[in-house]
Design an enzyme around this catalytic site. Structure first.
Site, PDB file in Angstrom:
ATOM      1  N   TYR A 199       9.269  11.850  27.494  1.00 48.69           N
ATOM      2  CA  TYR A 199       7.866  11.582  27.733  1.00 48.69           C
ATOM      3  C   TYR A 199       7.426  10.825  28.971  1.00 48.69           C
ATOM      4  O   TYR A 199       6.456  10.272  29.251  1.00 48.69           O
ATOM      5  CB  TYR A 199       7.185  10.736  26.413  1.00 48.69           C
ATOM      6  CG  TYR A 199       7.232  11.438  25.343  1.00 48.69           C
ATOM      7  CD1 TYR A 199       6.367  12.742  25.117  1.00 48.69           C
ATOM      8  CD2 TYR A 199       8.074  11.036  24.055  1.00 48.69           C
ATOM      9  CE1 TYR A 199       6.654  13.299  23.936  1.00 48.69           C
ATOM     10  CE2 TYR A 199       7.992  11.919  22.995  1.00 48.69           C
ATOM     11  CZ  TYR A 199       7.444  13.138  23.024  1.00 48.69           C
ATOM     12  OH  TYR A 199       7.482  13.919  21.722  1.00 48.69           O
ATOM     13  N   TYR A 223       0.431  14.401  19.188  1.00 48.55           N
ATOM     14  CA  TYR A 223       0.258  13.217  18.878  1.00 48.55           C
ATOM     15  C   TYR A 223       0.839  12.335  19.897  1.00 48.55           C
ATOM     16  O   TYR A 223       0.648  10.963  19.868  1.00 48.55           O
ATOM     17  CB  TYR A 223       0.963  12.917  17.473  1.00 48.55           C
ATOM     18  CG  TYR A 223       2.498  12.622  17.705  1.00 48.55           C
ATOM     19  CD1 TYR A 223       3.459  13.550  17.899  1.00 48.55           C
ATOM     20  CD2 TYR A 223       3.035  11.214  17.430  1.00 48.55           C
ATOM     21  CE1 TYR A 223       4.898  13.175  18.300  1.00 48.55           C
ATOM     22  CE2 TYR A 223       4.163  10.864  17.738  1.00 48.55           C
ATOM     23  CZ  TYR A 223       5.162  11.854  18.196  1.00 48.55           C
ATOM     24  OH  TYR A 223       6.465  11.429  18.329  1.00 48.55           O
ATOM     25  N   ARG A 224       1.354  12.778  20.914  1.00 53.73           N
ATOM     26  CA  ARG A 224       1.941  12.117  22.039  1.00 53.73           C
ATOM     27  C   ARG A 224       2.210  12.793  22.874  1.00 53.73           C
ATOM     28  O   ARG A 224       2.391  14.092  22.844  1.00 53.73           O
ATOM     29  CB  ARG A 224       3.631  11.593  21.336  1.00 53.73           C
ATOM     30  CG  ARG A 224       4.011  10.369  22.061  1.00 53.73           C
ATOM     31  CD  ARG A 224       5.246  10.107  21.211  1.00 53.73           C
ATOM     32  NE  ARG A 224       6.091   9.175  21.910  1.00 53.73           N
ATOM     33  CZ  ARG A 224       7.332   8.738  21.448  1.00 53.73           C
ATOM     34  NH1 ARG A 224       7.586   9.203  20.028  1.00 53.73           N
ATOM     35  NH2 ARG A 224       7.921   7.841  21.811  1.00 53.73           N
TER      36      ARG A 224
END
Lengths: 526, 526
Positions: free
Chosen positions: B90, B471-472
């Site tokens: 991420y 969600y992310r």
């Protein structure tokens, strides 16, 4: 009595405001007469009644709520939001601040969706636990609800106030998933996955993306929740209700320490309840049978009552849910653990799959554990006779026997000084207990009502000195309870005030709720 | 490469700022050389590397964090907060905005408290899952942790980003209880019962009194979390690991629909994982053994791989925890349900009470379900050869077979168009699934890295059109993902911006995180 007006309003100005509200929601839904406003008084006010409402408005839709909020913001009229139910222990539907217009959402009573496959409901604030239960029964969905003690309560209201019930879904705020909120500027927000217009996941995954605001809109005055998602438990194949009676007052410590590991390892999955003798006795008898003297019941009278009613000093009430063989196994495990407490007396009722929930457990406390809403809890109001009322003291307690015993002794002793019995018990979360004590009084007896109010104040202060604080409180004590949260010179309150100022600069939403006041009223005696 | 500076700063001004930071934390903890700053680049950047840091500061205490924040606020230096671990999928430790000073909390690595009786830990941001695991083992506490796939991750960081693990405590943000937060003005706040200075209940009861802010400080840039409480599972008496292999690609639908009721009724209490064939194969082989052509592996190659490795198209991995007899019973119930799926092949490993957790399950995915942190997940980086990297697409999926199938087809097809295999699976929450797809690429291959980045962008848009959102997300897609949350013309983002402006008017905390920018940068191309 002269007419109550919002702070700073003349009669004429307020009349004009009411006409604007009428234009939005229709005149019959703007409540202004003293007689009609009586339902917005605190019926169980301890001593002095809570502040009076200037009027009430009853919108029928989210759009009407938005329109009302925009008018209120323009004219600076404080609104106090309520939904349905009674809130008897904590101030009824009365506003914290005199002269608020009560924003009463009980006409917004639609069950918007129940999803059987995924186990959830989406409801409006006017939907009671009775309503939701009836709806699910009518549709034949194999789902249970989790009602709090009074079944007339609002699903939305109880959840926002962090109420609790007695099934494995008993922690209502933890079972909440998704909200729709009207902000003070009239804007509509949906939280979690509801923030995506086309999403089917609003009631499936709580946080969404980025900051999550659901907790911020609970017990707060930052917005008006107009829809709320709540998870529902699939109907279990079987269900077992258990009562365990214990002989000694001091057993409380061992009960809590036996229960905690059973809760933590999932043997007992519901909010089990440990009830004191007086609370149990109040369900099956009246106080005058045991004691008619002054002050709190003496120890000898309590002991006689326990003996003659053949009840426990403490009774643990828990239930097991699931496949029959798993339930049976968990019952044997729980029973074995509880039997180590000398004098434990354990009884059990089973409900087979085809009778769940068709057979309704009869006792009041049992119904809640069976997901069936009721009102039998109000039997307590007859305990002391007269015009029965109660006010609750609700400290959070660590789930250890020593803490429970310490809180029990503290409350019982202080209640006795003020002439009140220890009518209370502990509901077992996982790592904490909700300790609920009710001061029951005759509201026809002014002195008794005042003493109840004074007792509550002293209990909050006593608890604070021991490092205990409340999860919820009556209107009268919201400032006092909030003041117990004092880390770094009340840093959390300063954070709340900054958010209040940012989201509701005019300070129109529920002023004073949980001790949070708009800037214009901060620090003033209200 | 010329030196990176915070926006609007001259070299001299920045030097002066760094000296002020040095005065607080000591010069060795102010990182300024390009070589030392390399650890704050995104090592797996898809195409273009994420923005560069101007410097990094490494405080050792909450007080130092407060001092740094006060300086940053005074001088308007944007800070980007990271803790420990890698965040490889991420964006690593890179800031979203070029010229941020990275506020690196890894030196704050104290396990402040572990309470065995009540099952919780209070930790600082620099504590990794490895650290907490080692600490608990060393103290001999009968508690399990719940690690995410990479054990080097920060307990605080993973929880705040709403990461998940694989035991019954797998929903990390749901297991969080109590925070300490430094606000942008340097003020220190504690949430929940921690807002009471003398309370022993900070890690026992989450909400406290009034509005609850924990969710607001997750995936957000409203504050810097310096302590966090996390609940820990009591060590179960026994533990059973189960793999269920399924033969057909289309079985996914039935697997999800069989698993959901087992999750909802508590038969399976952990975050069970449904892994695709490529993900399973990557743990035991390399891609070149099965396919060396261009583009994604063709269906025939996948089928040959499945046959020769004797693995499933899908493998369900779940575990059972608790008393041996309960575990055995739940296993029989789960097995009976899963065997209804034609071709299901179920195997099981048991761990008795005296070997838990002393016997460590060997396979990578199994370790997580046993509460043991590891790094074997990174075996995946060898799948494609070269200098392996990955970037993840993480949509939330309703827990229904039809939704899972729809998302799977959507992702597999689009990944194939860009030359990527479907390396993915579904982790089962209660009412939702975390669908995780990793685009694995050779970071030495510029074209492949760019294609991975482009694929991710297209997937976010594809999902959005179907009502699915993430969600992310990786830094690069934070604005795009946030844009999918579009209800009422992005009302939730406007709410976030109002809170951002109220709590961080200078906009110094993690600008752009999850798409939330300070007012001065809002709407600009960044």
């Amino acid at each position: 009595m002269s007419r109550i007006l919002p702070p700073g309003f003349s009669e004429r100005e307020f009349e004009a405001a009411l006409q604007r509200f009428s234009a939005v929601i229709g005149k019959p839904h703007v409540i202004t007469t003293a007689a009609d406003l009586e339902s917005y008084l605190d019926p169980f006010a301890p001593g002095n009644a809570a502040a009076y409402a200037a009027a009430a408005v009853r919108p029928a839709s989210t759009e009407q709520v938005q329109a009302i909020v925009r008018i209120a913001q323009e004219l600076r009229i404080p609104l106090w939001t309520v939904s349905t139910g009674k809130n008897l222990a904590y101030g009824g539907a009365a506003p914290r601040l005199k002269g608020c217009v009560v924003l009463d959402l009980k006409r917004m009573n639609h069950v918007i969706e129940v999803n059987e496959e995924l186990g959830y409901a989406l409801v409006e604030p006017g939907v009671s636990y009775f309503d939701l239960y009836a709806y699910i029964r009518q549709q034949g969905y194999k789902l249970w609800i989790d009602p709090p003690a009074p079944g007339w309560g609002s699903v939305v209201g109880n959840t926002l106030e962090r109420g609790f019930g007695y099934t494995p879904y008993g922690d209502h705020s933890a079972m909440q998933c998704g909200m729709e909120v009207v902000l003070a500027n009239g804007e509509l927000v949906r939280t979690g996955m509801g923030a995506m217009a086309g999403s089917s996941m609003w009631q499936l995954y709580k946080p969404g993306y980025g900051a999550s605001y659901d907790g911020m809109f609970m017990q707060s005055n930052f917005g008006i929740v107009t829809k709320l998602g709540i998870w529902l438990m699939p109907q279990p194949e079987s269900f077992l209700l258990c009562h365990a009676r214990f002989r000694q007052e001091a057993d409380l410590e061992m009960i809590v320490d036996t229960l905690r590991p059973l809760r933590l390892d999932g043997t007992i999955q519901n909010n089990a309840v440990i009830e004191g003798a007086v609370r149990w006795a109040a369900g099956i008898s009246n106080r005058e049978r045991w004691y008619e003297g002054d002050g709190a019941m003496p120890q000898v009278a309590i002991e006689r009552m326990i003996r003659q009613l053949d009840i426990g000093w403490w009774t643990l009430r828990f239930a097991l849910y699931g496949r029959k063989e798993v339930v049976d196994l968990n019952y044997r495990i729980a029973r074995k653990a509880l039997e180590k407490i000398p004098g434990a007396d354990i009884s059990v009722k089973r409900y087979a799959s085809d009778t769940v929930p068709a057979v309704e457990p009869s006792a009041a406390g049992d119904k809640g554990q069976a997901g069936i809403p009721g009102l039998a809890v109000f039997q307590m109001l007859n305990w002391r006779g007269g015009n029965g009322a109660h006010i609750d003291f609700s400290p959070v307690c660590p789930a250890t026997g020593r803490d429970a015993m310490k809180q029990y002794r503290m409350v019982k002793t202080r209640a006795g000084e003020y002439g009140f019995d220890y009518y209370g018990g502990f509901t077992a979360g996982l790592r904490h207990l909700y300790h609920i004590f009710a001061a029951i009084f005759d509201r026809g007896d002014v002195h008794q009502a005042e003493q109840a109010g004074e007792l509550l104040r002293v209990l909050v202060e006593d608890a604070g000195k021991q490092g205990y604080a409340e999860y919820r409180s009556h209107l009268e004590y919201m400032d006092l309870v909030a003041a117990q949260y004092d880390f770094n010179d009340h840093a959390l309150m300063r954070l709340s005030e900054r958010i209040k100022d940012a989201l509701d600069p005019a300070g129109i939403l529920s002023p004073g709720k949980q001790g949070v006041w708009p800037a214009s009223l901060r620090g003033k005696k209200t």
